[in-house]
Enzyme design. Sequence first.
Site, PDB file in Angstrom:
ATOM      1  N   ASP A  70       0.831  -1.198   0.000  1.00 36.89           N
ATOM      2  CA  ASP A  70       0.000   0.000   0.000  1.00 36.89           C
ATOM      3  C   ASP A  70       0.868   1.251   0.000  1.00 36.89           C
ATOM      4  O   ASP A  70       1.944   1.277   0.618  1.00 36.89           O
ATOM      5  CB  ASP A  70      -0.880   0.018   1.254  1.00 36.89           C
ATOM      6  CG  ASP A  70      -2.365  -0.030   0.935  1.00 36.89           C
ATOM      7  OD1 ASP A  70      -2.807   0.802   0.132  1.00 36.89           O
ATOM      8  OD2 ASP A  70      -3.067  -0.897   1.481  1.00 36.89           O
TER       9      ASP A  70
ATOM     10  N   ASP B 193      -3.779   3.977  -2.372  1.00 35.81           N
ATOM     11  CA  ASP B 193      -5.005   4.240  -1.613  1.00 35.81           C
ATOM     12  C   ASP B 193      -5.645   5.543  -2.090  1.00 35.81           C
ATOM     13  O   ASP B 193      -4.955   6.523  -2.383  1.00 35.81           O
ATOM     14  CB  ASP B 193      -4.644   4.332  -0.134  1.00 35.81           C
ATOM     15  CG  ASP B 193      -5.842   4.499   0.765  1.00 35.81           C
ATOM     16  OD1 ASP B 193      -6.693   3.589   0.784  1.00 35.81           O
ATOM     17  OD2 ASP B 193      -5.923   5.534   1.455  1.00 35.81           O
TER      18      ASP B 193
ATOM     19  N   GLU C 280      -6.879   2.573  -6.175  1.00 36.05           N
ATOM     20  CA  GLU C 280      -8.218   2.425  -5.614  1.00 36.05           C
ATOM     21  C   GLU C 280      -9.018   3.685  -5.934  1.00 36.05           C
ATOM     22  O   GLU C 280      -8.641   4.791  -5.539  1.00 36.05           O
ATOM     23  CB  GLU C 280      -8.143   2.240  -4.102  1.00 36.05           C
ATOM     24  CG  GLU C 280      -9.507   2.205  -3.432  1.00 36.05           C
ATOM     25  CD  GLU C 280      -9.475   2.586  -1.960  1.00 36.05           C
ATOM     26  OE1 GLU C 280     -10.203   1.954  -1.192  1.00 36.05           O
ATOM     27  OE2 GLU C 280      -8.709   3.508  -1.592  1.00 36.05           O
TER      28      GLU C 280
ATOM     29  N   HIS D  29     -10.971  -4.856   2.901  1.00 34.24           N
ATOM     30  CA  HIS D  29     -10.958  -4.486   4.312  1.00 34.24           C
ATOM     31  C   HIS D  29     -11.869  -3.316   4.647  1.00 34.24           C
ATOM     32  O   HIS D  29     -11.919  -2.889   5.807  1.00 34.24           O
ATOM     33  CB  HIS D  29      -9.522  -4.146   4.737  1.00 34.24           C
ATOM     34  CG  HIS D  29      -8.998  -2.909   4.057  1.00 34.24           C
ATOM     35  ND1 HIS D  29      -8.693  -2.881   2.711  1.00 34.24           N
ATOM     36  CD2 HIS D  29      -8.746  -1.661   4.521  1.00 34.24           C
ATOM     37  CE1 HIS D  29      -8.270  -1.674   2.389  1.00 34.24           C
ATOM     38  NE2 HIS D  29      -8.306  -0.917   3.466  1.00 34.24           N
ATOM     39  N   ASP D  30     -12.584  -2.784   3.672  1.00 33.43           N
ATOM     40  CA  ASP D  30     -13.425  -1.604   3.891  1.00 33.43           C
ATOM     41  C   ASP D  30     -14.919  -1.885   3.820  1.00 33.43           C
ATOM     42  O   ASP D  30     -15.718  -0.981   4.073  1.00 33.43           O
ATOM     43  CB  ASP D  30     -13.093  -0.519   2.855  1.00 33.43           C
ATOM     44  CG  ASP D  30     -11.835   0.265   3.206  1.00 33.43           C
ATOM     45  OD1 ASP D  30     -11.532   0.390   4.411  1.00 33.43           O
ATOM     46  OD2 ASP D  30     -11.159   0.753   2.286  1.00 33.43           O
TER      47      ASP D  30
END
Length: 537
Positions: free
Chosen positions: A97, A199, A262, A325-326
Amino acid sequence: MREWWRDAVIYQIYPRSFQDDSGNGIGDLPGITRRLDHVANLGVDAIWLSPFFTSPDKDMGYDVSDYTSVNPLFGTIEDFDALIARAHELGLKVIIDQVLSHTSDQHAWFQESRQDKTNDKADWYVWADPKRDGTAPTNWISVFGGSAWMFDARRKQYFLHNFLTSQPDLNFHNTEVVDALLEAMDFWLKRGVDGFRLDTVNFYVHDQELRNNPVAKYKEFPGHPYGAQRHVYSKSRPENIDVLRRLRALMDKYDDRMLIGEVGDDGFRQVELMGEYTAGNDKLHMAYSFAMLSHDHSPEHFKRCIQGFMDEAPDGWPCWSLSNHDVNRHVTRWAPTPEFEDTVAKQAINMLISFPGTLGVYQGEELGQTETDIEFHELTDLGYVDFWPDNKGRDGCRTPMVWDESQPNAGFSTGDTWLPVKAPQAARAVAGQEGDNSSVLGAYRAAFAYRKSRIELTQGETTFPKLPKPLLAVCRTHEGTSLTGVFNLSNKAKSVRLGEGATLTGPTTGEVVKGRLKLPPFGYAYVETKGDDAPFA
């Protein structure tokens, strides 16, 4: 030569929840390294590590205070080097990330920037004067609710934070900021990482004129203030493209590296941005969005996402994921009752391998993992506390990986875990599914192996044969051979008449009876045809 990432399956690892080898209840880098054999045995091609950098952890590592050091909770830089070495030994690429749009308020850059308006980093963050009445410069809303502006008494100005108040936004209109971020990325490239997951990649650049966002169209208030605006000035600005080009130029100095971004935006706009950000050869290699991370489980939705991307960027490249994970885990989102959870899990992966592009899976998906029911006193995701209980935050999808139900905390840790390991999740542990080809784990391994064995599923042209709802058909054609995945997206049995030259192949829960393909609830099948033969009559 075809790039590795185009056909890859990328496995997301959430470091604090994968494997704890230190006994402190939080996953770590040595734990990940020890469990990499499990990942490699799935048949995936790469891992993506969520943040492990130094951070005060107000947003679980997505508030970075040092871009080039390892958070001691997770280990050391030597532990990271060992992880890279072992992953490469197993044939796995490593993607990490990069949280570039904002830092922690504990980052040295922000600590200097907030001192006054004349220091060397005074313009490294987005600062603005109050309006004459003392209110915030714009109407922009934070993703976590409330104003996206926080007043700082020292500078007597507001700073922008699209997320938590402890996550100030960097000023990408300042070229020195981009230079510093590129230097940090280069640090990891030199250590051997194979790519970066960027991100919130469309949040980098803000509107310099600080114009107010317009009101979104809605019949009733959306329940979260962020949904009440169209975010045309606070993110997804045209100038973002220039930043992406600078990032790509760095990657192109190295062989065989990649960028995946993302993209989060309003409705279908996120799919359009995926296209814009990957078109040509000078921006991202690929992008993914939240488009398929929703509760929408209809054939129209999946077709619209894929076709929309292909129309927007015929030379771009997507990455499709169903969980991360969100968001709530897709088995919980889509299974109408618990009895269908395993069935939905198996269908989901066999549907995903039919989609064109790179694929992403999130740790625990291969076990059919469900959302953990988190009670209020167990919350750690502070950004969503004010929205409880209507929105319970992201903790439910972040609970620890389960390895062996017979072990304390299902083999994740010998200590008290940072989030609970509860019985419904522990029951899906790896050990209980290992060696069982009928398990969800067995279905994942079989699906990935089938995808690798059929060039149609990686390089084939994509079309969508028409079938009545709730059936979805995805056809992939390469050099005269077509594979058509057929998916019954309902809890009622359905059937469809096959074409004369169609044969059943690959993973399936269906059967052919008198020329009709019968699919059970949430059933799936692959149909093979040659030349001009149609898969369905």
